[in-house]
Design a protein around this motif. Structure first.
Motif, PDB file in Angstrom:
ATOM      1  N   ALA A 200      33.970  85.037 -40.348  1.00  0.00           N
ATOM      2  CA  ALA A 200      34.862  85.379 -39.236  1.00  0.00           C
ATOM      3  C   ALA A 200      34.827  86.877 -38.955  1.00  0.00           C
ATOM      4  N   SER A 201      34.841  87.662 -40.015  1.00  0.00           N
ATOM      5  CA  SER A 201      34.841  89.118 -39.855  1.00  0.00           C
ATOM      6  C   SER A 201      33.553  89.610 -39.219  1.00  0.00           C
ATOM      7  N   LYS A 202      32.426  88.990 -39.573  1.00  0.00           N
ATOM      8  CA  LYS A 202      31.124  89.423 -39.048  1.00  0.00           C
ATOM      9  C   LYS A 202      30.907  88.998 -37.602  1.00  0.00           C
ATOM     10  N   LEU A 203      31.418  87.829 -37.233  1.00  0.00           N
ATOM     11  CA  LEU A 203      31.069  87.255 -35.934  1.00  0.00           C
ATOM     12  C   LEU A 203      32.100  87.491 -34.837  1.00  0.00           C
ATOM     13  N   ALA A 204      33.365  87.494 -35.197  1.00  0.00           N
ATOM     14  CA  ALA A 204      34.412  87.400 -34.176  1.00  0.00           C
ATOM     15  C   ALA A 204      34.813  88.758 -33.613  1.00  0.00           C
ATOM     16  N   HIS A 205      34.970  88.784 -32.278  1.00  0.00           N
ATOM     17  CA  HIS A 205      35.596  89.940 -31.648  1.00  0.00           C
ATOM     18  C   HIS A 205      37.099  89.948 -31.953  1.00  0.00           C
ATOM     19  N   ARG A 206      37.684  88.755 -31.990  1.00  0.00           N
ATOM     20  CA  ARG A 206      39.095  88.607 -32.343  1.00  0.00           C
ATOM     21  C   ARG A 206      39.264  87.416 -33.279  1.00  0.00           C
ATOM     22  N   ILE A 207      40.262  87.509 -34.138  1.00  0.00           N
ATOM     23  CA  ILE A 207      40.580  86.449 -35.082  1.00  0.00           C
ATOM     24  C   ILE A 207      41.993  85.957 -34.811  1.00  0.00           C
ATOM     25  N   LEU A 208      42.145  84.630 -34.709  1.00  0.00           N
ATOM     26  CA  LEU A 208      43.450  84.010 -34.548  1.00  0.00           C
ATOM     27  C   LEU A 208      43.794  83.301 -35.852  1.00  0.00           C
ATOM     28  N   VAL A 209      44.971  83.572 -36.396  1.00  0.00           N
ATOM     29  CA  VAL A 209      45.397  82.915 -37.629  1.00  0.00           C
ATOM     30  C   VAL A 209      46.442  81.866 -37.269  1.00  0.00           C
ATOM     31  N   LEU A 210      46.115  80.611 -37.575  1.00  0.00           N
ATOM     32  CA  LEU A 210      46.984  79.477 -37.259  1.00  0.00           C
ATOM     33  C   LEU A 210      47.558  78.928 -38.557  1.00  0.00           C
ATOM     34  N   ALA A 211      48.866  78.819 -38.625  1.00  0.00           N
ATOM     35  CA  ALA A 211      49.518  78.266 -39.813  1.00  0.00           C
ATOM     36  C   ALA A 211      50.719  77.450 -39.373  1.00  0.00           C
ATOM     37  N   ALA A 212      50.863  76.265 -39.944  1.00  0.00           N
ATOM     38  CA  ALA A 212      51.971  75.369 -39.614  1.00  0.00           C
ATOM     39  C   ALA A 212      52.094  75.155 -38.113  1.00  0.00           C
ATOM     40  N   ARG A 214      51.309  77.166 -35.624  1.00  0.00           N
ATOM     41  CA  ARG A 214      51.635  78.327 -34.805  1.00  0.00           C
ATOM     42  C   ARG A 214      50.591  79.421 -34.983  1.00  0.00           C
ATOM     43  N   ILE A 215      50.323  80.172 -33.910  1.00  0.00           N
ATOM     44  CA  ILE A 215      49.501  81.373 -34.030  1.00  0.00           C
ATOM     45  C   ILE A 215      50.400  82.456 -34.616  1.00  0.00           C
ATOM     46  N   ILE A 216      50.126  82.853 -35.839  1.00  0.00           N
ATOM     47  CA  ILE A 216      50.997  83.822 -36.510  1.00  0.00           C
ATOM     48  C   ILE A 216      50.431  85.235 -36.456  1.00  0.00           C
ATOM     49  N   ALA A 217      49.178  85.382 -36.045  1.00  0.00           N
ATOM     50  CA  ALA A 217      48.585  86.716 -35.913  1.00  0.00           C
ATOM     51  C   ALA A 217      47.326  86.617 -35.082  1.00  0.00           C
ATOM     52  N   SER A 218      47.001  87.700 -34.386  1.00  0.00           N
ATOM     53  CA  SER A 218      45.800  87.749 -33.552  1.00  0.00           C
ATOM     54  C   SER A 218      45.332  89.188 -33.456  1.00  0.00           C
ATOM     55  N   GLY A 219      44.019  89.395 -33.595  1.00  0.00           N
ATOM     56  CA  GLY A 219      43.477  90.740 -33.456  1.00  0.00           C
ATOM     57  C   GLY A 219      42.137  90.876 -34.130  1.00  0.00           C
ATOM     58  N   THR A 220      41.591  92.076 -34.134  1.00  0.00           N
ATOM     59  CA  THR A 220      40.359  92.344 -34.856  1.00  0.00           C
ATOM     60  C   THR A 220      40.654  92.363 -36.356  1.00  0.00           C
ATOM     61  N   THR A 221      39.587  92.397 -37.152  1.00  0.00           N
ATOM     62  CA  THR A 221      39.778  92.479 -38.601  1.00  0.00           C
ATOM     63  C   THR A 221      40.621  93.691 -38.966  1.00  0.00           C
ATOM     64  N   ALA A 222      40.298  94.835 -38.370  1.00  0.00           N
ATOM     65  CA  ALA A 222      41.039  96.059 -38.669  1.00  0.00           C
ATOM     66  C   ALA A 222      42.500  95.944 -38.244  1.00  0.00           C
ATOM     67  N   GLN A 223      42.736  95.376 -37.075  1.00  0.00           N
ATOM     68  CA  GLN A 223      44.112  95.244 -36.583  1.00  0.00           C
ATOM     69  C   GLN A 223      44.941  94.323 -37.468  1.00  0.00           C
ATOM     70  N   LEU A 224      44.331  93.223 -37.918  1.00  0.00           N
ATOM     71  CA  LEU A 224      45.068  92.297 -38.771  1.00  0.00           C
ATOM     72  C   LEU A 224      45.388  92.930 -40.118  1.00  0.00           C
TER      73      LEU A 224
END
Length: 287
Positions: A200-212, A214-224
């Protein structure tokens, strides 16, 4: 926007598995959807693909509600599922040529379809196996064929569900290059689900974290990573005695350490907060 998801909800009976999921994606953007098993990743993907009807919310893919997508719309969508169907007696090249023919009626001067078989085989590293029957391929080779089937129509949007399962390190690296090329050179928007945080870190411009659900976080690796304000861990020894310190500013701490102890500092090691630390912290907070 190529993908628009606004207030998406999904309910099975009394159980709500997606709660107000909202995100979007631009042309040529690679999004990675991360989350533990049962978080709702597959349900989200299936709704976007038009395979499952949502309970509420607005969803558009290429400007169309997936629930009402026609054949022309589907010709612009590529899908790579977690498991493959057994086309055992087909030869690899013949199968891709056959499947590609279904996309030919939707070809235009600006969006030629399908992908020429020879070029496609080169792209996924299967040129040497073009004449072999599918049932003779290894698991990793069959996974490459899954990817080839998913992109044979030169899709504008590509959904990848755990695409590198069974790939060895070399094949995974080659696949990553293919994904980057699809996004950068052809403007393909890609939504990727994976349990591989490094991928995910190598490929994605943005990462969405889904838990239970819900989207609980969104951003680049550095932003997260900054979101959690993860602390670095500094380890060192002085006169043979080991020490360890957690700090949000390891650079300043190490500078002060040397100012205090000078050359007596030995075995210095700095472990910086990673995407994995961030991901685990986010998910645990939702448990």
């Amino acid at each position: 926007m190529v993908l628009t998801v606004d207030g998406l909800r999904m309910r099975y009976g009394d159980r709500e598995v997606l709660h107000d999921v909202t995100f979007d994606a631009r042309p040529g953007e690679v999004l990675a959807l991360l989350g533990p098993n049962g978080a709702g990743k597959s349900t989200t993907i299936e709704i976007l693909e038009g395979f499952r009807l949502r309970s509420a919310g607005r969803v558009e893919v290429l400007g169309v509600d997936p629930a009402a997508g026609d054949e022309r719309w589907r010709s612009r969508i590529g899908i790579v599922l977690q498991s493959w169907r057994d086309h055992g007696n087909w030869r690899v090249g013949e199968l891709l040529h056959h499947l590609g023919a279904y996309y030919a009626p939707y070809s235009t001067s600006t969006a030629p379809r399908p992908w020429p078989t020879g070029e496609l085989l080169d792209a996924v590293g299967l040129s040497a196996y073009a004449g072999q029957k599918v049932k003779t391929l290894s698991g990793g080779q069959r996974r490459r064929l899954d990817v080839a089937i998913g992109i044979v129509g030169r899709p504008d949007v590509l959904f990848l569900d755990e695409p590198t399962t069974g790939f060895d390190p070399e094949a995974r690296s080659e696949f990553h290059e293919l994904v980057r090329g699809l996004a950068a050179d052809q403007g393909t928007t890609i939504l990727l689900t994976t349990h591989d945080l490094d991928e995910a870190s190598k490929l994605a411009h943005r990462i969405l974290v889904l838990a239970a659900g819900r989207i609980i976080a969104s951003g680049t690796t550095a932003q997260l990573t900054e979101l959690i304000a993860g602390e670095d861990e500094v380890r060192w020894s002085v006169d043979g005695q080991p020490f360890r310190k957690s700090t949000s500013d390891s650079t300043t701490f190490v500078r002060e350490l040397f100012a205090t102890y000078g050359d007596a500092v030995r075995e210095l090691e700095v472990r910086r907060a990673s995407l994995e630390d961030t991901y685990l912290t986010l998910v645990r907070e939702q448990a």
